[in-house]
Design a protein around this motif. Structure first.
Motif, PDB file in Angstrom:
ATOM      1  N   ARG A 139       0.840  -1.200   0.000  1.00 55.43           N
ATOM      2  CA  ARG A 139       0.000   0.000   0.000  1.00 55.43           C
ATOM      3  C   ARG A 139       0.872   1.245   0.000  1.00 55.43           C
ATOM      4  N   ALA A 140       0.432   2.253  -0.761  1.00 59.73           N
ATOM      5  CA  ALA A 140       1.175   3.507  -0.842  1.00 59.73           C
ATOM      6  C   ALA A 140       0.207   4.683  -0.796  1.00 59.73           C
ATOM      7  N   TYR A 141       0.711   5.808  -0.285  1.00 62.31           N
ATOM      8  CA  TYR A 141      -0.048   7.056  -0.257  1.00 62.31           C
ATOM      9  C   TYR A 141       0.722   8.097  -1.073  1.00 62.31           C
ATOM     10  N   GLY A 142       0.007   8.846  -1.886  1.00 64.76           N
ATOM     11  CA  GLY A 142       0.598   9.951  -2.628  1.00 64.76           C
ATOM     12  C   GLY A 142      -0.083  11.243  -2.240  1.00 64.76           C
ATOM     13  N   ILE A 143       0.672  12.150  -1.622  1.00 68.17           N
ATOM     14  CA  ILE A 143       0.083  13.394  -1.104  1.00 68.17           C
ATOM     15  C   ILE A 143       0.723  14.586  -1.798  1.00 68.17           C
ATOM     16  N   ASP A 144      -0.104  15.519  -2.251  1.00 72.65           N
ATOM     17  CA  ASP A 144       0.418  16.765  -2.813  1.00 72.65           C
ATOM     18  C   ASP A 144      -0.653  17.834  -2.686  1.00 72.65           C
ATOM     19  N   ILE A 145      -0.232  19.059  -2.414  1.00 72.36           N
ATOM     20  CA  ILE A 145      -1.175  20.156  -2.234  1.00 72.36           C
ATOM     21  C   ILE A 145      -1.689  20.696  -3.561  1.00 72.36           C
ATOM     22  N   ALA A 163      -0.179  12.549 -11.380  1.00 68.05           N
ATOM     23  CA  ALA A 163       0.293  11.336 -10.708  1.00 68.05           C
ATOM     24  C   ALA A 163      -0.697  10.188 -10.882  1.00 68.05           C
ATOM     25  N   LYS A 164      -1.992  10.470 -10.786  1.00 71.01           N
ATOM     26  CA  LYS A 164      -2.999   9.427 -10.985  1.00 71.01           C
ATOM     27  C   LYS A 164      -2.904   8.834 -12.384  1.00 71.01           C
ATOM     28  N   ARG A 165      -2.804   9.699 -13.381  1.00 71.97           N
ATOM     29  CA  ARG A 165      -2.722   9.212 -14.759  1.00 71.97           C
ATOM     30  C   ARG A 165      -1.417   8.447 -14.999  1.00 71.97           C
ATOM     31  N   ASN A 166      -0.332   8.889 -14.384  1.00 74.22           N
ATOM     32  CA  ASN A 166       0.936   8.174 -14.551  1.00 74.22           C
ATOM     33  C   ASN A 166       0.890   6.805 -13.886  1.00 74.22           C
ATOM     34  N   ALA A 167       0.216   6.712 -12.749  1.00 71.26           N
ATOM     35  CA  ALA A 167       0.052   5.408 -12.098  1.00 71.26           C
ATOM     36  C   ALA A 167      -0.705   4.446 -13.019  1.00 71.26           C
ATOM     37  N   GLU A 168      -1.717   4.948 -13.702  1.00 74.21           N
ATOM     38  CA  GLU A 168      -2.453   4.118 -14.665  1.00 74.21           C
ATOM     39  C   GLU A 168      -1.542   3.676 -15.800  1.00 74.21           C
ATOM     40  N   ARG A 169      -0.684   4.576 -16.251  1.00 70.15           N
ATOM     41  CA  ARG A 169       0.247   4.233 -17.333  1.00 70.15           C
ATOM     42  C   ARG A 169       1.143   3.055 -16.940  1.00 70.15           C
ATOM     43  N   TYR A 170       1.617   3.065 -15.697  1.00 69.77           N
ATOM     44  CA  TYR A 170       2.517   2.004 -15.229  1.00 69.77           C
ATOM     45  C   TYR A 170       1.756   0.787 -14.693  1.00 69.77           C
ATOM     46  N   GLY A 171       0.428   0.842 -14.701  1.00 65.68           N
ATOM     47  CA  GLY A 171      -0.363  -0.288 -14.241  1.00 65.68           C
ATOM     48  C   GLY A 171      -0.320  -0.493 -12.739  1.00 65.68           C
ATOM     49  N   VAL A 172      -0.186   0.605 -11.975  1.00 63.00           N
ATOM     50  CA  VAL A 172      -0.097   0.532 -10.515  1.00 63.00           C
ATOM     51  C   VAL A 172      -1.429   0.977  -9.919  1.00 63.00           C
ATOM     52  N   GLY A 173      -2.019   0.143  -9.067  1.00 63.34           N
ATOM     53  CA  GLY A 173      -3.333   0.461  -8.533  1.00 63.34           C
ATOM     54  C   GLY A 173      -3.445   0.448  -7.032  1.00 63.34           C
ATOM     55  N   ASN A 174      -2.317   0.401  -6.326  1.00 61.58           N
ATOM     56  CA  ASN A 174      -2.365   0.310  -4.860  1.00 61.58           C
ATOM     57  C   ASN A 174      -1.987   1.618  -4.168  1.00 61.58           C
ATOM     58  N   ILE A 175      -2.265   2.747  -4.835  1.00 62.95           N
ATOM     59  CA  ILE A 175      -1.932   4.057  -4.276  1.00 62.95           C
ATOM     60  C   ILE A 175      -3.212   4.799  -3.893  1.00 62.95           C
ATOM     61  N   GLU A 176      -3.244   5.325  -2.675  1.00 63.11           N
ATOM     62  CA  GLU A 176      -4.308   6.240  -2.257  1.00 63.11           C
ATOM     63  C   GLU A 176      -3.787   7.666  -2.428  1.00 63.11           C
ATOM     64  N   PHE A 177      -4.423   8.423  -3.315  1.00 59.98           N
ATOM     65  CA  PHE A 177      -3.987   9.790  -3.578  1.00 59.98           C
ATOM     66  C   PHE A 177      -4.749  10.761  -2.691  1.00 59.98           C
ATOM     67  N   ILE A 178      -4.015  11.720  -2.122  1.00 64.90           N
ATOM     68  CA  ILE A 178      -4.605  12.706  -1.219  1.00 64.90           C
ATOM     69  C   ILE A 178      -4.178  14.096  -1.686  1.00 64.90           C
ATOM     70  N   ASN A 179      -5.149  14.891  -2.121  1.00 61.83           N
ATOM     71  CA  ASN A 179      -4.866  16.268  -2.523  1.00 61.83           C
ATOM     72  C   ASN A 179      -5.064  17.168  -1.302  1.00 61.83           C
ATOM     73  N   ALA A 180      -3.975  17.432  -0.590  1.00 63.18           N
ATOM     74  CA  ALA A 180      -4.073  18.190   0.660  1.00 63.18           C
ATOM     75  C   ALA A 180      -2.685  18.652   1.082  1.00 63.18           C
ATOM     76  N   ASP A 181      -2.650  19.480   2.105  1.00 65.76           N
ATOM     77  CA  ASP A 181      -1.405  19.888   2.747  1.00 65.76           C
ATOM     78  C   ASP A 181      -0.870  18.691   3.530  1.00 65.76           C
ATOM     79  N   SER A 182       0.304  18.212   3.166  1.00 65.16           N
ATOM     80  CA  SER A 182       0.845  17.000   3.789  1.00 65.16           C
ATOM     81  C   SER A 182       1.165  17.188   5.267  1.00 65.16           C
ATOM     82  N   LEU A 183       1.275  18.457   5.725  1.00 67.19           N
ATOM     83  CA  LEU A 183       1.624  18.722   7.117  1.00 67.19           C
ATOM     84  C   LEU A 183       0.396  18.988   7.987  1.00 67.19           C
TER      85      LEU A 183
END
Length: 384
Positions: free
Chosen positions: A108-114, A122-142
């Motif tokens: 499991r992986a998390y991808g966070i960016d404001i 990042a979501k589209r690139n994950a699809e390109r590489y066939g990776v589906g175990n990432i939870e993306f969070i659009n927020a302040d990482s702190l």
């Protein structure tokens, strides 16, 4: 700004328009209201071809600038995978390249960016590489609510580096590793920070490993691993060869200096120099080497035996040693039949081309010389 309505077909069309050198009116007519973003993405794809194995990734020029080279991303992910790590969070994931390769090695992986656009990339690139175990969070990482959502064994951060910084300091990076550590340390004590390679190690307040990464002959990354992930205090990795050196305080110091070059020059990768591993390097080489030159941009050892090693940037055969004067060098090169010269000297860019023009004046043919400056002498060599 979002990627709604931005398709592969539009980006591919922009690539073709750029290649054909057509004017701005063609972009407007073919690409629609988001033409400026699409053109920037197309320019990023063109420039990214030396950085990634895929030519269909999603990013703007800023995203490309900060994106980790695929070879480095793959190496670091495999190193993490060897340790059996099951989860990781990238708290400044950008367009997601390093995150995606980490995700290939964990459950499991998390991808966070404001920045919402970076998250879409990042979501589209994950699809390109066939990776589906990432939870993306659009927020302040702190932000506390973001930290609460993350449940990962390892926190990774590749902060932005303001180019105008006179000195590399942790507090000036965005987000600061000091703040990342502070807000996530209740979750884990295992961190990976991507730091400016020029940063002084004493500025980093934690125990761990400083790993300097060389890529295609140039220093590319400094990765800091906190103590649970550390294999050594200092290390150097040469990519794409994939060889690695670690510091060994028990080794006898065998580093000696020479005032004159031997029959061969051995160019040492910057990663080994920055990691202070020249003694470890000399122990790993099967020949007797001596130091000849140590500058910011190049480090040379010398010896009397031909040597090809994955730990070296390049090996040269010395052709001649003479006073460092452009006319003397030019005369020597003409007599030896050289047609071109590459100057391996530390001079300002404008002076470099003026000096090279004088040294190459009247040369003919394809034979290339490499000209080094050691003190007041020119060492002329050929690459093996």
């Amino acid at each position: 700004m979002t990627l709604e309505g931005v398709t592969d077909g539009l980006v591919a069309a922009a690539v073709e328009i750029i290649k054909r050198g057509l004017d701005e009116g063609k972009f407007r007519a073919r690409l629609g209201k988001d033409w400026k973003l699409i053109v920037e993405m197309a320019r990023a794809r063109i420039k990214a071809r030396d950085k990634f194995s895929r030519g269909d990734l999603w990013m703007d020029l800023e995203g490309l600038r900060y994106a980790t080279h695929e070879a480095v991303a793959k190496y670091r992910a495999e190193r993490l995978g060897e340790l059996g790590i099951r989860s990781i969070a990238d708290v400044s994931c950008g367009v997601g390249i390093q995150l995606i390769f980490y995700a290939m090695e964990v459950e499991r992986a998390y991808g966070i960016d404001i920045d919402p656009l970076k998250i879409e990339f990042a979501k589209r690139n994950a699809e390109r590489y066939g990776v589906g175990n990432i939870e993306f969070i659009n927020a302040d990482s702190l932000a506390p609510e973001t930290v609460e959502r993350v449940n990962a064994e390892v926190i990774f951060s590749d902060p932005a580096r303001p180019p105008e910084m006179p000195e590399r300091r942790l507090e000036d990076l965005l987000p600061s590793p000091l703040r990342v550590y502070e807000v996530y340390r209740t979750k884990t004590d295992t961190f990976i920070f991507d730091l400016p390679p020029q940063m002084r190690r004493e500025r980093v307040p934690w125990k761990g490993e400083f790993e300097y990464v060389d890529l295609f002959g140039a220093l590319n990354r400094l990765t800091f691993y906190t103590e649970p992930l550390a294999k050594a205090e200092r290390s150097a990795v040469i990519l794409p060869a994939g060889v690695r050196l670690e510091n060994d305080p028990n080794l006898e110091n065998i580093v000696e200096w020479s005032e004159e070059p031997g029959e061969y020059l051995y160019e040492i990768p910057q990663s080994i120099d920055y990691a202070d591993l020249i003694n470890e390097l000399f122990h790993s080489l099967p020949v007797n080497a001596r130091m000849l030159l140590r500058e910011k941009r190049r480090v040379l050892a010398t010896g009397d035996e031909e040597l090809r090693s994955p730990y070296l940037k390049r090996t040269y055969r010395v052709v001649g040693v003479l006073p460092f004067h452009p006319l003397r060098i030019n005369d020597f090169l003409r007599k030896e039949g050289f047609g071109r010269a590459t100057l391996k000297v530390s001079v300002p860019q404008k002076e470099y081309w003026r000096l090279r023009k004088r040294i190459e004046a009247g040369l003919r043919g394809d034979r290339r010389a490499f000209v080094f400056r050691v003190g007041e002498k020119a060492v002329v060599a050929e690459s093996l």
